[in-house]
Motif scaffolding. Structure first.
Motif, PDB file in Angstrom:
ATOM      1  N   ALA A   1       0.652  -0.984  -0.017  1.00 56.65           N
ATOM      2  CA  ALA A   1      -0.105   0.128  -0.021  1.00 56.65           C
ATOM      3  C   ALA A   1       0.843   1.182   0.207  1.00 56.65           C
ATOM      4  O   ALA A   1       0.371   2.242  -0.262  1.00 56.65           O
ATOM      5  CB  ALA A   1      -1.064   0.218   0.847  1.00 56.65           C
ATOM      6  N   ASP A   2       1.930   0.863   0.597  1.00 50.71           N
ATOM      7  CA  ASP A   2       3.019   2.088   0.255  1.00 50.71           C
ATOM      8  C   ASP A   2       4.002   2.475  -1.122  1.00 50.71           C
ATOM      9  O   ASP A   2       5.098   3.315  -0.821  1.00 50.71           O
ATOM     10  CB  ASP A   2       4.350   2.852   1.532  1.00 50.71           C
ATOM     11  N   SER A   3       3.175   1.576  -1.932  1.00 43.45           N
ATOM     12  CA  SER A   3       4.460   1.442  -3.083  1.00 43.45           C
ATOM     13  C   SER A   3       4.604   2.613  -4.048  1.00 43.45           C
ATOM     14  O   SER A   3       3.661   3.743  -3.902  1.00 43.45           O
ATOM     15  CB  SER A   3       4.550   0.268  -3.792  1.00 43.45           C
ATOM     16  N   THR A   4       5.518   3.363  -4.809  1.00 40.55           N
ATOM     17  CA  THR A   4       4.683   4.028  -5.560  1.00 40.55           C
ATOM     18  C   THR A   4       3.825   4.256  -6.990  1.00 40.55           C
ATOM     19  O   THR A   4       2.953   4.780  -6.859  1.00 40.55           O
ATOM     20  CB  THR A   4       6.126   4.121  -6.725  1.00 40.55           C
ATOM     21  N   LEU A   5       3.456   1.985  -6.886  1.00 37.99           N
ATOM     22  CA  LEU A   5       2.560   2.737  -7.535  1.00 37.99           C
ATOM     23  C   LEU A   5       1.000   2.821  -6.731  1.00 37.99           C
ATOM     24  O   LEU A   5       0.037   3.072  -7.739  1.00 37.99           O
ATOM     25  CB  LEU A   5       2.151   0.718  -8.094  1.00 37.99           C
ATOM     26  N   ALA A   6       0.546   2.694  -5.539  1.00 44.79           N
ATOM     27  CA  ALA A   6      -0.288   2.447  -4.518  1.00 44.79           C
ATOM     28  C   ALA A   6      -0.120   4.060  -4.773  1.00 44.79           C
ATOM     29  O   ALA A   6      -1.606   4.391  -4.653  1.00 44.79           O
ATOM     30  CB  ALA A   6      -0.240   1.776  -3.699  1.00 44.79           C
ATOM     31  N   ARG A   7       0.735   4.954  -3.821  1.00 47.21           N
ATOM     32  CA  ARG A   7       0.348   6.234  -4.409  1.00 47.21           C
ATOM     33  C   ARG A   7       0.091   6.646  -5.637  1.00 47.21           C
ATOM     34  O   ARG A   7      -0.339   7.601  -5.425  1.00 47.21           O
ATOM     35  CB  ARG A   7       2.277   6.537  -4.208  1.00 47.21           C
ATOM     36  N   HIS A   8      -0.039   6.276  -7.086  1.00 44.45           N
ATOM     37  CA  HIS A   8      -0.045   7.811  -7.954  1.00 44.45           C
ATOM     38  C   HIS A   8      -1.911   7.022  -7.894  1.00 44.45           C
ATOM     39  O   HIS A   8      -1.999   7.637  -9.527  1.00 44.45           O
ATOM     40  CB  HIS A   8       0.796   6.571  -9.385  1.00 44.45           C
ATOM     41  N   ALA A   9      -1.647   5.269  -7.935  1.00 40.61           N
ATOM     42  CA  ALA A   9      -3.300   5.227  -8.046  1.00 40.61           C
ATOM     43  C   ALA A   9      -4.387   5.684  -7.604  1.00 40.61           C
ATOM     44  O   ALA A   9      -4.306   6.615  -6.686  1.00 40.61           O
ATOM     45  CB  ALA A   9      -3.364   3.626  -7.529  1.00 40.61           C
ATOM     46  N   ASP A  10      -5.717   6.155  -8.121  1.00 39.61           N
ATOM     47  CA  ASP A  10      -6.693   6.228  -7.897  1.00 39.61           C
ATOM     48  C   ASP A  10      -7.494   4.972  -7.497  1.00 39.61           C
ATOM     49  O   ASP A  10      -8.094   5.447  -6.292  1.00 39.61           O
ATOM     50  CB  ASP A  10      -7.944   6.963  -8.917  1.00 39.61           C
ATOM     51  N   VAL A  11      -7.231   3.954  -7.322  1.00 33.19           N
ATOM     52  CA  VAL A  11      -8.336   3.156  -6.729  1.00 33.19           C
ATOM     53  C   VAL A  11      -7.104   1.690  -6.527  1.00 33.19           C
ATOM     54  O   VAL A  11      -6.700   1.132  -7.287  1.00 33.19           O
ATOM     55  CB  VAL A  11      -9.466   2.179  -7.202  1.00 33.19           C
ATOM     56  N   VAL A  12      -6.531   1.188  -4.829  1.00 33.46           N
ATOM     57  CA  VAL A  12      -5.935   0.293  -5.281  1.00 33.46           C
ATOM     58  C   VAL A  12      -6.519  -0.618  -4.328  1.00 33.46           C
ATOM     59  O   VAL A  12      -7.197  -0.593  -3.508  1.00 33.46           O
ATOM     60  CB  VAL A  12      -4.563   0.590  -4.225  1.00 33.46           C
ATOM     61  N   LEU A  13      -6.198  -1.829  -5.182  1.00 33.39           N
ATOM     62  CA  LEU A  13      -6.511  -3.283  -4.924  1.00 33.39           C
ATOM     63  C   LEU A  13      -5.625  -4.488  -4.080  1.00 33.39           C
ATOM     64  O   LEU A  13      -4.300  -4.588  -4.879  1.00 33.39           O
ATOM     65  CB  LEU A  13      -7.108  -4.649  -6.217  1.00 33.39           C
ATOM     66  N   ASP A  14      -6.486  -4.477  -3.102  1.00 34.00           N
ATOM     67  CA  ASP A  14      -4.421  -4.825  -2.298  1.00 34.00           C
ATOM     68  C   ASP A  14      -4.713  -6.331  -2.448  1.00 34.00           C
ATOM     69  O   ASP A  14      -5.534  -7.367  -2.238  1.00 34.00           O
ATOM     70  CB  ASP A  14      -4.849  -5.199  -0.806  1.00 34.00           C
ATOM     71  N   THR A  15      -3.144  -6.884  -3.180  1.00 36.47           N
ATOM     72  CA  THR A  15      -3.624  -8.711  -3.818  1.00 36.47           C
ATOM     73  C   THR A  15      -1.782  -9.166  -2.875  1.00 36.47           C
ATOM     74  O   THR A  15      -1.876 -10.086  -3.470  1.00 36.47           O
ATOM     75  CB  THR A  15      -2.867  -8.489  -5.038  1.00 36.47           C
ATOM     76  N   GLY A  16      -1.565  -8.363  -1.826  1.00 30.14           N
ATOM     77  CA  GLY A  16      -0.421  -8.731  -1.022  1.00 30.14           C
ATOM     78  C   GLY A  16      -0.834 -10.277  -0.438  1.00 30.14           C
ATOM     79  O   GLY A  16      -2.205 -10.964  -0.089  1.00 30.14           O
ATOM     80  N   VAL A  17       0.137 -11.167  -0.622  1.00 29.49           N
ATOM     81  CA  VAL A  17      -0.049 -12.072   0.425  1.00 29.49           C
ATOM     82  C   VAL A  17       0.986 -12.410   1.777  1.00 29.49           C
ATOM     83  O   VAL A  17       2.391 -11.968   1.438  1.00 29.49           O
ATOM     84  CB  VAL A  17      -0.176 -14.319  -0.633  1.00 29.49           C
ATOM     85  N   ALA A  18       0.655 -13.238   2.157  1.00 24.47           N
ATOM     86  CA  ALA A  18       2.117 -13.146   3.575  1.00 24.47           C
ATOM     87  C   ALA A  18       3.511 -13.677   3.473  1.00 24.47           C
ATOM     88  O   ALA A  18       4.349 -13.345   3.712  1.00 24.47           O
ATOM     89  CB  ALA A  18       1.146 -14.471   4.676  1.00 24.47           C
ATOM     90  N   ARG A  19       3.905 -15.159   2.481  1.00 23.95           N
ATOM     91  CA  ARG A  19       4.400 -15.681   1.585  1.00 23.95           C
ATOM     92  C   ARG A  19       4.339 -15.898   0.257  1.00 23.95           C
ATOM     93  O   ARG A  19       3.341 -16.689  -0.066  1.00 23.95           O
ATOM     94  CB  ARG A  19       5.184 -16.252   3.027  1.00 23.95           C
ATOM     95  N   GLU A  20       4.880 -16.500   0.091  1.00 25.33           N
ATOM     96  CA  GLU A  20       4.895 -16.596  -1.882  1.00 25.33           C
ATOM     97  C   GLU A  20       5.030 -18.758  -1.147  1.00 25.33           C
ATOM     98  O   GLU A  20       5.488 -19.135  -0.271  1.00 25.33           O
ATOM     99  CB  GLU A  20       6.038 -16.468  -2.108  1.00 25.33           C
ATOM    100  N   ALA A  21       4.658 -18.718  -2.025  1.00 26.56           N
ATOM    101  CA  ALA A  21       4.330 -20.702  -2.379  1.00 26.56           C
ATOM    102  C   ALA A  21       5.749 -21.222  -1.911  1.00 26.56           C
ATOM    103  O   ALA A  21       6.395 -22.288  -1.620  1.00 26.56           O
ATOM    104  CB  ALA A  21       3.498 -21.412  -3.029  1.00 26.56           C
ATOM    105  N   CYS A  22       6.892 -21.086  -2.812  1.00 26.62           N
ATOM    106  CA  CYS A  22       8.055 -21.278  -2.888  1.00 26.62           C
ATOM    107  C   CYS A  22       9.000 -21.395  -1.702  1.00 26.62           C
ATOM    108  O   CYS A  22       8.678 -20.643  -0.570  1.00 26.62           O
ATOM    109  CB  CYS A  22       8.712 -20.110  -4.132  1.00 26.62           C
ATOM    110  N   PRO A  23       9.346 -22.245  -1.664  1.00 26.03           N
ATOM    111  CA  PRO A  23       9.602 -22.771   0.003  1.00 26.03           C
ATOM    112  C   PRO A  23      10.731 -21.739  -0.010  1.00 26.03           C
ATOM    113  O   PRO A  23      11.796 -21.531   1.195  1.00 26.03           O
ATOM    114  CB  PRO A  23      10.528 -24.294  -0.646  1.00 26.03           C
ATOM    115  N   HIS A  24      11.716 -20.674  -0.999  1.00 29.26           N
ATOM    116  CA  HIS A  24      12.662 -20.002  -0.467  1.00 29.26           C
ATOM    117  C   HIS A  24      11.566 -18.515  -0.363  1.00 29.26           C
ATOM    118  O   HIS A  24      12.111 -17.531  -0.116  1.00 29.26           O
ATOM    119  CB  HIS A  24      14.134 -19.619  -1.220  1.00 29.26           C
ATOM    120  N   ASN A  25      10.176 -18.359  -0.723  1.00 21.17           N
ATOM    121  CA  ASN A  25       9.662 -17.241  -0.631  1.00 21.17           C
ATOM    122  C   ASN A  25      10.294 -16.197  -1.410  1.00 21.17           C
ATOM    123  O   ASN A  25      10.317 -14.928  -1.225  1.00 21.17           O
ATOM    124  CB  ASN A  25       9.895 -16.566   0.910  1.00 21.17           C
TER     125      ASN A  25
END
Length: 333
Positions: free
Chosen positions: A135-159
């Protein structure tokens, strides 16, 4: 095949890794579902108000997801296309017009190629929707609407490898497309028009008149026709049946190959020449209209366990015929 103990152990390890990866992605989707809020509805309203197209952008794996999202939107009633951010900096930005909406996708929100063109997009006055995990990224700051697609971790074992995050992006794109098609009143026949070459298109767009045999190719006899005349009509027509019509051309019966076999068995081949079509026909035959969907005719034939059906016009006069071979050739069934 018998597995060695080492192979069985290795298989269990692989299955455990697969289950863990899937569980990580499921948890990511569940968390995203819980975070959905009014911003999603706002994004839907922005797209509904758009008089142009949804221009989807993303780099790397997000770009691959973006292409799929654009395709899904386009096939469900929302005009959309994908523009590669790197190419946009070298002329493709001209593909975006003042009537469009831009949907930018980046998990980090800091993609260099995307960040470079964000000020230009904003200067054009084009609404900017963002799918990002920060939510604090460059893209989020420029956007009119932000859809949060963040995840706690990747499924990759190395994240490291984009896995759960791209699944979240894909799912959010699907959710957006579904909400939009519902808001637009998008129906199965609308979907079929976008997929005329597919099975669904054939099933929902093909009418009886598109595949039926015309009247001149449909065997028919009068009620007074002899059995021999009726059989000759059937043989010449190649339908495996003949219609029995009255003086006005309205079908009053049908006689099929199956009826002929049953008649010969019942009479042991005796006294057949004296019979007329009116005496041996199956009365009140099943009929369909030319404007009916071919798949509906197929369903009627299946329900009544018949292989041919007569086609009649709005006045009930014989207009043609249809059998299961015609439907198979048209790939309706």
């Amino acid at each position: 095949m018998t597995l060695l103990p080492s192979q069985a152990s290795d298989d269990e390890r692989l299955l455990a890794l697969a289950r863990e990866a899937l569980q990580t992605e499921i948890q990511g989707l569940q968390a995203m579902q819980q975070r959905l809020d009014g911003r999603f509805a706002q994004a839907v309203r922005v797209v509904l108000a758009c008089r142009g197209r949804v221009v989807v952008m993303g780099m790397g794996k997000s770009g691959h997801v973006g292409r799929k999202i654009a395709a899904t939107l386009a096939s469900t009633g929302t005009p959309a296309l994908f523009v590669h951010p790197a190419e946009a900096s070298h002329g493709d930005l001209g593909m975006i017009t003042a009537t469009d909406v831009v949907l930018a996708i980046s998990n980090s929100g800091e993609s260099d190629e995307l960040s470079a063109i964000l000020p230009l997009i904003k200067r054009m006055g084009v609404p900017l929707l963002a799918m990002t995990g920060r939510a604090d990224s460059t893209l989020a700051r420029h956007a009119d609407v932000v859809l949060d697609t963040g995840v706690a971790r990747e499924a990759c074992p190395h994240n490291l490898a984009p896995t759960a995050s791209t699944t979240a992006q894909m799912a959010m794109g699907d959710a957006l497309a579904v909400a939009l098609l519902s808001a637009r009143g998008f129906q199965p026949d609308d979907f079929a028009r976008s997929h005329p070459g597919g099975a669904l298109g054939r099933r929902l767009l093909t009418l009886v008149r598109d595949v039926m045999r015309p009247l001149e190719a449909t065997p028919r006899v009068a009620p007074g026709a002899t059995l021999m005349e009726t059989m000759r009509a059937m043989s010449a027509g190649g339908l495996g049946a003949t219609a029995v019509v009255d003086e006005a051309g309205r079908p009053i019966g049908i006689f099929t190959d199956g009826d002929l076999r049953r008649l010969i068995e019942a009479r042991d081949g005796m006294g057949l020449r004296e019979l007329t079509a009116g005496e041996i026909m199956h009365p009140r035959p099943r009929t369909v209209r030319p404007q009916m969907l071919a798949v509906e005719a197929a369903q009627l034939m299946e329900a009544h366990r018949i292989t041919s059906v007569l086609v009649v016009d709005d006045d009930g006069r014989l207009a043609g015929a249809l059998n299961h071979h015609d439907l198979m050739r048209a790939k309706v069934i």
